[in-house]
Write a protein that holds these residues in place. Structure first.
Motif, mmCIF file in Angstrom:
data_model
loop_
_atom_site.group_PDB
_atom_site.id
_atom_site.type_symbol
_atom_site.label_atom_id
_atom_site.label_comp_id
_atom_site.label_asym_id
_atom_site.label_seq_id
_atom_site.Cartn_x
_atom_site.Cartn_y
_atom_site.Cartn_z
ATOM 1 N N LEU A 64 0.895 -1.289 0.077
ATOM 2 C CA LEU A 64 0.006 -0.024 -0.130
ATOM 3 C C LEU A 64 0.921 1.293 0.145
ATOM 4 N N SER A 65 1.986 1.257 0.760
ATOM 5 C CA SER A 65 2.715 2.405 0.829
ATOM 6 C C SER A 65 4.333 2.079 0.569
ATOM 7 N N GLY A 66 4.735 3.487 0.483
ATOM 8 C CA GLY A 66 6.146 3.394 0.072
ATOM 9 C C GLY A 66 7.064 2.597 1.327
ATOM 10 N N SER A 67 6.496 3.238 2.407
ATOM 11 C CA SER A 67 7.426 2.799 3.716
ATOM 12 C C SER A 67 7.309 1.140 3.736
ATOM 13 N N GLU A 68 6.242 0.888 3.424
ATOM 14 C CA GLU A 68 5.878 -0.858 3.629
ATOM 15 C C GLU A 68 6.793 -1.474 2.505
ATOM 16 N N HIS A 123 18.217 11.121 2.725
ATOM 17 C CA HIS A 123 17.526 10.429 1.843
ATOM 18 C C HIS A 123 16.445 9.937 2.668
ATOM 19 N N TYR A 124 14.892 10.021 2.224
ATOM 20 C CA TYR A 124 14.137 9.534 2.901
ATOM 21 C C TYR A 124 13.369 8.089 2.381
ATOM 22 N N HIS A 125 13.163 7.327 3.362
ATOM 23 C CA HIS A 125 13.003 5.932 3.020
ATOM 24 C C HIS A 125 11.487 5.558 3.575
ATOM 25 N N CYS A 171 19.300 3.965 -1.890
ATOM 26 C CA CYS A 171 19.363 5.486 -1.916
ATOM 27 C C CYS A 171 18.249 5.669 -2.859
ATOM 28 N N GLU A 172 17.914 7.169 -2.794
ATOM 29 C CA GLU A 172 16.889 7.648 -3.913
ATOM 30 C C GLU A 172 17.858 8.212 -5.121
ATOM 31 N N PRO A 173 17.714 7.599 -6.092
ATOM 32 C CA PRO A 173 18.510 7.693 -7.222
ATOM 33 C C PRO A 173 18.869 9.592 -7.621
ATOM 34 N N CYS A 233 15.620 13.298 -3.845
ATOM 35 C CA CYS A 233 14.382 14.527 -3.923
ATOM 36 C C CYS A 233 14.013 15.052 -2.519
ATOM 37 N N ASN A 234 14.257 14.246 -1.709
ATOM 38 C CA ASN A 234 13.609 14.659 -0.147
ATOM 39 C C ASN A 234 14.241 15.878 0.141
ATOM 40 N N ASN A 235 15.475 16.151 0.046
ATOM 41 C CA ASN A 235 16.239 17.286 0.408
ATOM 42 C C ASN A 235 17.141 17.886 -0.974
ATOM 43 N N PHE A 245 17.173 1.163 -5.212
ATOM 44 C CA PHE A 245 16.657 2.293 -5.352
ATOM 45 C C PHE A 245 15.728 2.644 -4.891
ATOM 46 N N ASP A 246 15.049 3.741 -4.258
ATOM 47 C CA ASP A 246 13.753 4.078 -3.640
ATOM 48 C C ASP A 246 13.437 5.097 -4.617
ATOM 49 N N GLU A 247 12.554 4.446 -5.531
ATOM 50 C CA GLU A 247 11.925 5.309 -6.437
ATOM 51 C C GLU A 247 10.590 5.842 -6.290
ATOM 52 N N VAL A 248 10.312 5.994 -4.930
ATOM 53 C CA VAL A 248 8.818 6.480 -4.475
ATOM 54 C C VAL A 248 8.546 7.770 -5.156
ATOM 55 N N ILE A 249 9.318 8.776 -5.275
ATOM 56 C CA ILE A 249 9.136 9.991 -5.661
ATOM 57 C C ILE A 249 9.546 9.974 -7.576
ATOM 58 N N THR A 250 10.510 9.481 -7.888
ATOM 59 C CA THR A 250 11.236 9.468 -9.193
ATOM 60 C C THR A 250 10.344 8.416 -10.041
ATOM 61 N N GLY A 277 6.025 4.243 -5.619
ATOM 62 C CA GLY A 277 4.578 4.345 -4.945
ATOM 63 C C GLY A 277 3.979 5.447 -5.467
ATOM 64 N N LYS A 278 3.792 6.642 -4.853
ATOM 65 C CA LYS A 278 3.287 7.814 -5.242
ATOM 66 C C LYS A 278 2.694 7.888 -6.639
ATOM 67 N N ALA A 279 3.284 8.208 -7.797
ATOM 68 C CA ALA A 279 2.763 8.484 -8.930
ATOM 69 C C ALA A 279 1.969 7.503 -9.589
HETATM 70 C C1 LIG Z 1 11.663 8.463 -1.402
HETATM 71 C C2 LIG Z 1 10.667 8.172 -0.601
HETATM 72 N N1 LIG Z 1 10.495 6.776 -0.094
HETATM 73 C C3 LIG Z 1 9.545 6.248 0.647
HETATM 74 C C4 LIG Z 1 8.571 7.278 1.152
HETATM 75 C C5 LIG Z 1 7.503 6.713 1.969
HETATM 76 O O1 LIG Z 1 6.287 6.547 1.311
HETATM 77 P P1 LIG Z 1 4.862 6.443 1.888
HETATM 78 O O2 LIG Z 1 4.707 7.890 2.406
HETATM 79 O O3 LIG Z 1 3.890 6.012 0.811
HETATM 80 O O4 LIG Z 1 4.979 5.535 3.078
HETATM 81 C C6 LIG Z 1 8.457 8.364 0.603
HETATM 82 C C7 LIG Z 1 7.470 9.308 0.863
HETATM 83 O O5 LIG Z 1 7.471 10.613 0.772
HETATM 84 C C8 LIG Z 1 9.603 8.846 -0.198
HETATM 85 O O6 LIG Z 1 9.636 10.094 -0.663
#
Ligand SMILES: Cc1ncc(COP(=O)(O)O)c(C=O)c1O
Length: 433
Positions: free
Chosen positions: A116-120, A144-146, A213-215, A218-220, A246-251, A274-276
């Protein structure tokens, strides 16, 4: 049009705090201007708050609304499929079709799993990497935010003093309540500093399960990798049998249909999306090479979730991917984003408050800094956040909604005239700063 007032939201915020902790459902929503606001509807690039104020929206709910709010095709497909059933505790045709499309689009995706979520999805990726490698520690970059879970809620932001020396960064917990002992499972690295990163990695190679990593960070600051940095990481991970994630939740599906890995030409072992993907409906993807994903297939590594691959979210994702492909949305967002970035540079110079604007385009960062370029979290800390907060407030009072941290998101619903309008308002606001 303005002047905007926020009385009804203010009243509801007071009431909300009696029943909803802090009046919000996510930490990031605490930072609304002038206080957390409440919204009644949203369509295309526009969103309306409880007081009836209309905003041109560059937050896009922190990224997911890549086609804009209330996209008719997404809503049509969600309604169509959801009327047939919502959740089966079993598979369905559309879920397999979505998996097939992600495998086709994303270079590292030979197999996928939905959550459901990026965190998961990040959580699943780390478990998988630990099981596959038989090791525990994970290398993670500062800034980097994961997601918000304990494993990775470290060194996301921080004060200059608490980060430690750049040659040996400290693990800084993001929240109280995160167990201290988890710091031992991490190796914190500075982004874009190969002279520090590779000696640190070498020293700890035998303990490392993964590098995540976020490739693009984006978060900072929306900071791309320096040329060759990701390639070097890729080679290092291959050599040491460490899983590159690679955490591509944003990209993902935003900077390119195949994610940043397709744009930058570096293929990780696992990736998280995730997200988009579903234009505002909850779904995330863990994608990866068969050799790793096989552990999930065998059930030796467990990933589960009652709500996984629910019909509304899968239908939304299929509809979103169809529009993204047919209308070549990522290309268009790239051009539009580049145009807005250039306009912001230009108007901010003209107004006497030059902004540093950097990032891929479909997502980018703007802020005030004495630096000509920002390469890592430590340099990000030199952004004048108080001044940017005044800029965000001025924009908001004139009908442009921005994220306080400086990230701007573009959607397919943004037209060139919206970009011009935002830049003009930015000029007016900056002149009065
Ligand atoms: C790069 C990245 N990874 C993971 C997450 C976590 O995703 P979620 O908020 O859907 O749990 C985010 C959320 O902003 C994010 O930007």
């Amino acid at each position: 049009m303005p002047p905007y007032t926020y009385e009804r939201s203010a009243q509801l915020f007071q009431q909300a705090q009696q029943v909803l902790a802090g009046g919000v459902s996510s930490q990031f929503r605490r930072y609304g201007y002038p206080h957390p606001l409440f919204y009644t509807r949203a369509e295309g690039p526009w969103i309306w708050d409880l007081d009836g104020n209309r905003y041109l929206d560059f937050t896009l709910s922190q990224g997911p609304l890549i086609l804009g709010h209330s996209h008719p095709e997404v809503l049509r497909q969600v309604e169509h499929f959801t009327r047939q059933g919502q959740l089966y505790a079993g598979g369905h045709l559309e879920e397999v079709e979505l998996a097939r499309q992600v495998v086709q689009l994303v270079p590292c995706a030979q197999r996928v799993r939905f959550s459901l979520s990026g965190s998961e999805a990040v959580h699943a990726a780390l478990r998988l990497a630990r099981a596959w490698s038989g090791r525990t520690r994970v290398a993670k970059f500062e800034g980097h935010y994961h997601g918000w879970l304990d494993n990775v809620a470290w060194s996301i932001s921080g004060q200059q003093g608490e980060l430690g020396p750049v040659e040996a960064p400290q693990a800084v917990p993001w929240s109280q309540g995160v167990p201290d002992h988890l710091a031992q499972d991490l190796l914190i690295l500075p982004w874009n500093r190969p002279e520090v990163v590779f000696p640190l990695l070498d020293r700890h190679a035998s303990q490392l399960a993964a590098v995540i990593c976020e490739p693009v960070m984006c978060n900072n600051g929306c900071i791309p990798p320096e040329p060759g940095f990701l390639e070097q990481l890729r080679r290092w991970c291959t050599k040491h049998q460490v899983v590159l994630i690679f955490d591509e939740v944003i990209t993902g599906f935003r900077v390119h249909l195949g994610g940043a890995q397709a744009l930058l030409g570096v293929t990780p072992d696992l990736a998280v999306f995730g997200k988009a993907l579903a234009n505002g409906f909850p779904i995330s993807v863990l994608a990866g090479k068969t050799e790793l994903m096989e552990l999930l297939a065998q059930g030796t590594v467990i990933h589960a979730g009652t709500m996984n691959s629910g019909v509304p979210s899968v239908a939304a994702a299929l509809a979103t991917l169809k529009v993204l492909r047919e209308q070549q949305v990522p290309d268009r967002l790239h051009r539009l984003g580049q145009e807005l970035m250039e306009l912001l540079r230009e108007v901010s110079h003209r107004a006497g408050h030059p902004m540093l604007v950097q990032g891929p385009g479909a997502v980018f960062h703007a802020g005030f800094t004495p630096l000509e370029k920002v390469r890592d979290l430590r340099e990000c800390l030199r952004y004048d956040v108080k001044k940017y907060a005044r800029f965000v407030a001025g924009m908001h009072d004139r009908g442009v909604r921005l994220i306080g941290r400086g990230i701007w998101y573009l959607s397919a619903a943004h037209e060139p005239q919206h970009i011009q309008q935002a830049a003009q308002i930015a000029y007016d606001v900056l002149k009065q700063l």
